[in-house]
Every structure is written in structure tokens, then in C-alpha cells.
Design a protein around this motif. Structure first.
Motif, PDB file in Angstrom:
ATOM      1  N   ASN A 110      40.862  40.485  29.985  1.00  0.00           N
ATOM      2  CA  ASN A 110      41.764  41.412  29.314  1.00  0.00           C
ATOM      3  C   ASN A 110      40.942  42.423  28.505  1.00  0.00           C
ATOM      4  N   PRO A 111      41.467  43.599  28.206  1.00  0.00           N
ATOM      5  CA  PRO A 111      42.849  44.042  28.436  1.00  0.00           C
ATOM      6  C   PRO A 111      43.020  44.922  29.670  1.00  0.00           C
ATOM      7  N   ASP A 112      41.907  45.347  30.308  1.00  0.00           N
ATOM      8  CA  ASP A 112      42.014  46.251  31.463  1.00  0.00           C
ATOM      9  C   ASP A 112      40.917  45.890  32.444  1.00  0.00           C
ATOM     10  N   CYS A 113      41.280  45.045  33.397  1.00  0.00           N
ATOM     11  CA  CYS A 113      40.285  44.460  34.290  1.00  0.00           C
ATOM     12  C   CYS A 113      40.310  45.139  35.658  1.00  0.00           C
ATOM     13  N   PRO A 114      39.230  45.838  36.051  1.00  0.00           N
ATOM     14  CA  PRO A 114      39.202  46.581  37.316  1.00  0.00           C
ATOM     15  C   PRO A 114      38.904  45.718  38.539  1.00  0.00           C
ATOM     16  N   VAL A 115      39.212  44.433  38.452  1.00  0.00           N
ATOM     17  CA  VAL A 115      39.005  43.503  39.557  1.00  0.00           C
ATOM     18  C   VAL A 115      40.352  42.866  39.885  1.00  0.00           C
ATOM     19  N   VAL A 116      40.706  42.814  41.161  1.00  0.00           N
ATOM     20  CA  VAL A 116      41.968  42.168  41.542  1.00  0.00           C
ATOM     21  C   VAL A 116      41.815  40.667  41.354  1.00  0.00           C
ATOM     22  N   CYS A 117      42.501  40.146  40.352  1.00  0.00           N
ATOM     23  CA  CYS A 117      42.499  38.711  40.100  1.00  0.00           C
ATOM     24  C   CYS A 117      43.826  38.364  39.446  1.00  0.00           C
ATOM     25  N   GLY A 118      43.924  37.193  38.849  1.00  0.00           N
ATOM     26  CA  GLY A 118      45.220  36.751  38.377  1.00  0.00           C
ATOM     27  C   GLY A 118      45.457  36.869  36.898  1.00  0.00           C
ATOM     28  N   THR A 119      44.729  37.727  36.198  1.00  0.00           N
ATOM     29  CA  THR A 119      44.866  37.808  34.749  1.00  0.00           C
ATOM     30  C   THR A 119      45.752  38.974  34.324  1.00  0.00           C
ATOM     31  N   PRO A 120      46.262  38.932  33.103  1.00  0.00           N
ATOM     32  CA  PRO A 120      47.051  40.060  32.588  1.00  0.00           C
ATOM     33  C   PRO A 120      46.292  41.383  32.659  1.00  0.00           C
ATOM     34  N   GLY A 121      45.006  41.356  32.340  1.00  0.00           N
ATOM     35  CA  GLY A 121      44.208  42.578  32.384  1.00  0.00           C
ATOM     36  C   GLY A 121      44.157  43.196  33.766  1.00  0.00           C
ATOM     37  N   SER A 122      44.137  42.368  34.791  1.00  0.00           N
ATOM     38  CA  SER A 122      44.129  42.866  36.160  1.00  0.00           C
ATOM     39  C   SER A 122      45.480  43.471  36.521  1.00  0.00           C
ATOM     40  N   MET A 123      46.560  42.836  36.074  1.00  0.00           N
ATOM     41  CA  MET A 123      47.890  43.386  36.330  1.00  0.00           C
ATOM     42  C   MET A 123      48.055  44.748  35.659  1.00  0.00           C
ATOM     43  N   VAL A 124      47.485  44.878  34.467  1.00  0.00           N
ATOM     44  CA  VAL A 124      47.569  46.146  33.749  1.00  0.00           C
ATOM     45  C   VAL A 124      46.780  47.231  34.476  1.00  0.00           C
ATOM     46  N   HIS A 125      45.575  46.894  34.924  1.00  0.00           N
ATOM     47  CA  HIS A 125      44.734  47.892  35.605  1.00  0.00           C
ATOM     48  C   HIS A 125      45.360  48.335  36.927  1.00  0.00           C
ATOM     49  N   ILE A 133      53.080  33.285  34.395  1.00  0.00           N
ATOM     50  CA  ILE A 133      53.652  33.546  35.716  1.00  0.00           C
ATOM     51  C   ILE A 133      55.174  33.573  35.644  1.00  0.00           C
ATOM     52  N   THR A 134      55.740  32.558  35.018  1.00  0.00           N
ATOM     53  CA  THR A 134      57.200  32.438  34.954  1.00  0.00           C
ATOM     54  C   THR A 134      57.835  33.605  34.206  1.00  0.00           C
ATOM     55  N   ASP A 135      57.264  33.947  33.057  1.00  0.00           N
ATOM     56  CA  ASP A 135      57.882  34.974  32.205  1.00  0.00           C
ATOM     57  C   ASP A 135      57.663  36.387  32.742  1.00  0.00           C
ATOM     58  N   VAL A 136      56.502  36.650  33.307  1.00  0.00           N
ATOM     59  CA  VAL A 136      56.257  37.966  33.902  1.00  0.00           C
ATOM     60  C   VAL A 136      57.179  38.165  35.103  1.00  0.00           C
ATOM     61  N   LYS A 196      53.582  46.647  30.272  1.00  0.00           N
ATOM     62  CA  LYS A 196      52.163  46.411  29.976  1.00  0.00           C
ATOM     63  C   LYS A 196      51.998  45.681  28.648  1.00  0.00           C
ATOM     64  N   GLU A 197      52.762  46.106  27.656  1.00  0.00           N
ATOM     65  CA  GLU A 197      52.685  45.444  26.348  1.00  0.00           C
ATOM     66  C   GLU A 197      53.092  43.980  26.477  1.00  0.00           C
ATOM     67  N   PHE A 198      54.122  43.727  27.263  1.00  0.00           N
ATOM     68  CA  PHE A 198      54.589  42.358  27.446  1.00  0.00           C
ATOM     69  C   PHE A 198      53.561  41.519  28.177  1.00  0.00           C
ATOM     70  N   ILE A 199      53.003  42.048  29.248  1.00  0.00           N
ATOM     71  CA  ILE A 199      52.017  41.318  30.043  1.00  0.00           C
ATOM     72  C   ILE A 199      50.810  40.904  29.195  1.00  0.00           C
ATOM     73  N   LEU A 200      50.390  41.803  28.318  1.00  0.00           N
ATOM     74  CA  LEU A 200      49.198  41.529  27.513  1.00  0.00           C
ATOM     75  C   LEU A 200      49.462  40.581  26.335  1.00  0.00           C
ATOM     76  N   THR A 201      50.699  40.110  26.188  1.00  0.00           N
ATOM     77  CA  THR A 201      50.950  39.093  25.171  1.00  0.00           C
ATOM     78  C   THR A 201      50.465  37.715  25.629  1.00  0.00           C
ATOM     79  N   PHE A 202      50.126  37.618  26.922  1.00  0.00           N
ATOM     80  CA  PHE A 202      49.630  36.364  27.468  1.00  0.00           C
ATOM     81  C   PHE A 202      48.108  36.371  27.474  1.00  0.00           C
ATOM     82  N   PRO A 203      47.485  35.224  27.223  1.00  0.00           N
ATOM     83  CA  PRO A 203      46.012  35.166  27.168  1.00  0.00           C
ATOM     84  C   PRO A 203      45.374  35.286  28.544  1.00  0.00           C
TER      85      PRO A 203
END
Length: 237
Positions: free
Chosen positions: A108-123, A25-28, A230-237
Motif C-alpha cells: 500500500n498505498p499505490d502498488c504498480p504490481v498486479v497482486c491481491g493488495t489494496p494498493g494494487s487495486m488502487v493502482h 475480500i468480503t467487504d470490497v 479508493k478511500e474505502f479500499i485503503l482502510t484495509f491493511p
């Protein structure tokens, strides 16, 4: 031992389902704030140049944010909390699981559900860019309010500059003429600051959307940084 081994396996299964937390959260948030700080600085440099041309020549003409230093300082101070609140939990929050099961691509890595994960932010990256743009716009609109602290500070700087410019004008005029028709500096400063400052949100829109304006998806295409972010976001688990 078997019980503890079971807990370890369970933790490995459950942990990825949690939302982006802590450093994520902090770094993104910090990455988005950093991106927009530079854009806001460019916008304020443009506004400063316009205001400098209106109220007289001086040190503020030669690049930088000049008169609008209070706006930039306030943005740097306020943006982290505002961006974070708007992104987390304003839109991205919670788990991706549906009935205890992660949908394909989640977390991750591409989550089609609105939630709080990196995969969701990418999607939902287009939505993420809109949120970040609106966060920056909200802050600039608040500073452009004549009752705001940074606006009043800008007015003081402009009024002081105009007063100095008027003093020089009066000295020159008094040398050649007994008539002094210099306008009151404070009134002129108020008018010029108001005219330029109200254009700042529009300058942000132009910087991020271009002169053609918003597209059908309302994406701020010049304020996207998509590949890198996107590359940066996906560095987080």
C-alpha cells in the motif's frame, strides 16, 4: 525470548505482503455489489416502464422494477459470488513481492504490481471498474436469455397482465360490437418481453458509459465511484 521477538518482527514484515483476505475480500466485493445493485435497479425500472407501455396500463406503470422484479431478485442473489470470483482471484491475487522484496508503493498505498493488495487495486483501479462492470453485464446477459428462470418469470408476469388487459378489452368491445379481434395475449407478451429484454444490456452500458459510449480506456465513468471506493479500499491493511 530473543527467538520469539524475532518471530514478531518477521511477522510484522511478512504480513503486509499477503493478499487482500477475509473481511477485505468480503467487504470490497459487497461495496461493488451495492454500487451496481442500484444501477441495475435503475436500468430495470427503465425496462419496466418500456414494457408497461407496450402491453397495457396497470400498476407496473408507476415506477419500480415491476415486471423485472425477478431480474433484480436474481441479481441480488447471484452478484456477491460472481463479483468476488471475477475480482478475487480472477484478477487480483497473490503477493506483490518480487524476489522476496516489495516494490515501491507495495503493498500500500499505490502498488504498480498486479497482486491481491489494496494498493494494487488502487493502482489498477480502471481495471477494477472494468471487471465490476463486466460482472454486472454478464449477469444481466444471462437473465436476458429466454431459457433463463428469471426471463420465464418475467414472461409469466407480462402474460398475466396482458391477459387481464385483453379481458377488459373484450368486455368493452362486446358491449359495442359483435367482433372481437383481440390478439392472443401470450404471443404478444412473448414479442414485447423479447424486444424490451434484449435492450437491457445496452441500457446498462448507457448508464455506465453515457450516450457517447466507451472512451479510449474503456472506463465506465458513471459507474466508477473512484474517490469513495479508493478511500474505502485503503482502510484495509
Amino acid at each position: 525470548m530473543k527467538f520469539f521477538a524475532f518471530l514478531s518482527v518477521l511477522a510484522a514484515i511478512v504480513t503486509p505482503a499477503f493478499a487482500c483476505e477475509g473481511d477485505c475480500i468480503t467487504d470490497v466485493t459487497a461495496a461493488w455489489v451495492g454500487n451496481y445493485t442500484r444501477i441495475v435497479q435503475l436500468v430495470l425500472e427503465t425496462a419496466n416502464y418500456q414494457l408497461s407501455q407496450r402491453i397495457g396500463h396497470g400498476r407496473y406503470d408507476y415506477g419500480g422494477v415491476g415486471f423485472y422484479e425477478p431480474f433484480l431478485a436474481e441479481f441480488i442473489s447471484d452478484a456477491p459470488a460472481v463479483f468476488q470470483k471475477d475480482i478475487f482471484p480472477g484478477y487480483f491475487h497473490g503477493k506483490c513481492q518480487r524476489k522476496g522484496v516489495n516494490p515501491p508503493g507495495c503493498p500500500n498505498p499505490d502498488c504498480p504490481v498486479v497482486c491481491g493488495t489494496p494498493g494494487s487495486m488502487v493502482h489498477f483501479y480502471t481495471k477494477l471498474t472494468q471487471i465490476s462492470y463486466n460482472s454486472a453485464l454478464t449477469l444481466l446477459n444471462s437473465y436476458a436469455d429466454p431459457n433463463s428462470k428469471p426471463y420465464k418469470e418475467v414472461l409469466k408476469l407480462a402474460d398475466g397482465r396482458q391477459a387481464r388487459s385483453s379481458l377488459v378489452s373484450r368486455i368493452i368491445r362486446s358491449t359495442f360490437s359483435a367482433v372481437d379481434d383481440t390478439r392472443p395475449s401470450s404471443k404478444r407478451s412473448q414479442t414485447e418481453v423479447a424486444d424490451v429484454t434484449k435492450s437491457i444490456p445496452g441500457l446498462l452500458e448507457t448508464a455506465c458509459y453515457g450516450f457517447e459510449g466507451m472512451d479510449e480506456k474503456h472506463r465506465p465513468k458513471y459507474c466508477s465511484w473512484e474517490k469513495r471506493m479508493k478511500e474505502f479500499i485503503l482502510t484495509f491493511p
